[in-house]
Design a protein around this motif. Sequence first.
Motif, short mmCIF file in Angstrom:
data_model
loop_
_atom_site.label_atom_id
_atom_site.label_comp_id
_atom_site.label_asym_id
_atom_site.label_seq_id
_atom_site.Cartn_x
_atom_site.Cartn_y
_atom_site.Cartn_z
N ASP A 83 1.16 -1.30 -0.42
CA ASP A 83 -0.40 -0.14 -0.65
C ASP A 83 0.67 1.59 -0.24
OD1 ASP A 83 -2.16 -1.26 0.07
OD2 ASP A 83 -2.39 -1.58 2.64
N GLU A 84 1.73 1.30 0.68
CA GLU A 84 3.42 2.22 0.21
C GLU A 84 3.84 2.53 -0.86
OE1 GLU A 84 5.47 1.68 3.82
OE2 GLU A 84 3.56 1.61 5.35
N ALA A 85 3.92 0.92 -1.75
CA ALA A 85 4.97 1.31 -3.53
C ALA A 85 4.38 2.20 -4.18
CB ALA A 85 4.71 0.02 -3.38
N ALA A 86 2.98 2.47 -4.38
CA ALA A 86 3.35 3.93 -5.31
C ALA A 86 3.15 5.10 -4.98
CB ALA A 86 1.37 3.82 -5.93
N ALA A 87 3.17 5.26 -4.05
CA ALA A 87 3.47 6.42 -3.62
C ALA A 87 5.01 6.56 -3.56
CB ALA A 87 2.99 7.03 -1.49
N PHE A 88 6.33 6.03 -2.85
CA PHE A 88 7.39 5.45 -2.77
C PHE A 88 7.53 5.72 -4.34
CE2 PHE A 88 11.31 4.15 -2.21
CZ PHE A 88 11.83 5.05 -1.32
N ARG A 95 10.79 13.85 -7.53
CA ARG A 95 10.98 14.86 -6.36
C ARG A 95 13.10 14.75 -6.67
NH1 ARG A 95 8.54 14.74 -0.94
NH2 ARG A 95 8.59 13.19 -1.34
N ASP A 96 13.56 15.43 -6.73
CA ASP A 96 15.14 15.18 -6.31
C ASP A 96 15.47 14.87 -4.79
OD1 ASP A 96 17.40 16.80 -5.77
OD2 ASP A 96 17.64 17.42 -8.16
N ALA A 111 2.09 9.25 -10.93
CA ALA A 111 0.46 8.83 -9.97
C ALA A 111 -0.11 7.64 -10.30
CB ALA A 111 0.08 9.90 -9.44
N PHE A 112 0.33 7.76 -11.93
CA PHE A 112 -0.78 6.94 -12.48
C PHE A 112 -0.10 6.01 -13.23
CE2 PHE A 112 -2.31 5.44 -16.71
CZ PHE A 112 -3.03 5.21 -16.53
N VAL A 118 1.69 -0.99 -9.36
CA VAL A 118 1.20 -1.60 -8.38
C VAL A 118 0.21 -2.79 -8.70
CG1 VAL A 118 1.06 -1.46 -6.51
CG2 VAL A 118 2.71 -0.13 -6.72
N GLY A 119 -0.95 -1.70 -9.73
CA GLY A 119 -2.06 -2.52 -9.74
C GLY A 119 -1.49 -3.66 -10.19
#
Length: 166
Positions: A83-88, A95-96, A111-112, A118-119
Amino acid sequence: MSSTDALLAELGGHMAAMVSESRVYVRVGRFAEAFPDITELTTQIHGLLGSVFDDVAWKRFLMVQELPTPLRIVHSLEPIEVDEAAAFMVSVATRDIVWPSHRLMDNDVAAFAAKQVVGLLGQGSTWWTNHDSDCGATNSVTPVFDSLIAGTNGEVFAMMIQVADD
């Protein structure tokens, strides 16, 4: 085309959308082993790092350095929740890591793509990073600043790394 080939093609397209030339590198593939473990995953991470070390943009920083061994890489990894993988991944892609206010790419695009990756790997996938979430430290896998995430569903893998120098 097999279903695995189709999955790899789709994963590859979404991961490629998060590449920043000479900054964010990605790799997708299928394991040769029937039941891969962390050793096989770190071998693939080693291959991704080889791409960084071979990039002419990084030669001057890395030319006297040796590519880390898979054993060193495995000791740098920490598990993260699916559940944290996509945001990471979005963070690594956008982000540099040295100058966080500098954006490498559009957040919505990343994000897409990250959500799709992940899906595609699924809720049962395992994810690893070189960040220690308990203390916020990074267990670098290169001699420069780096941020790594790798995931697998046990058959295929997807990984990315951002590298930066101050």
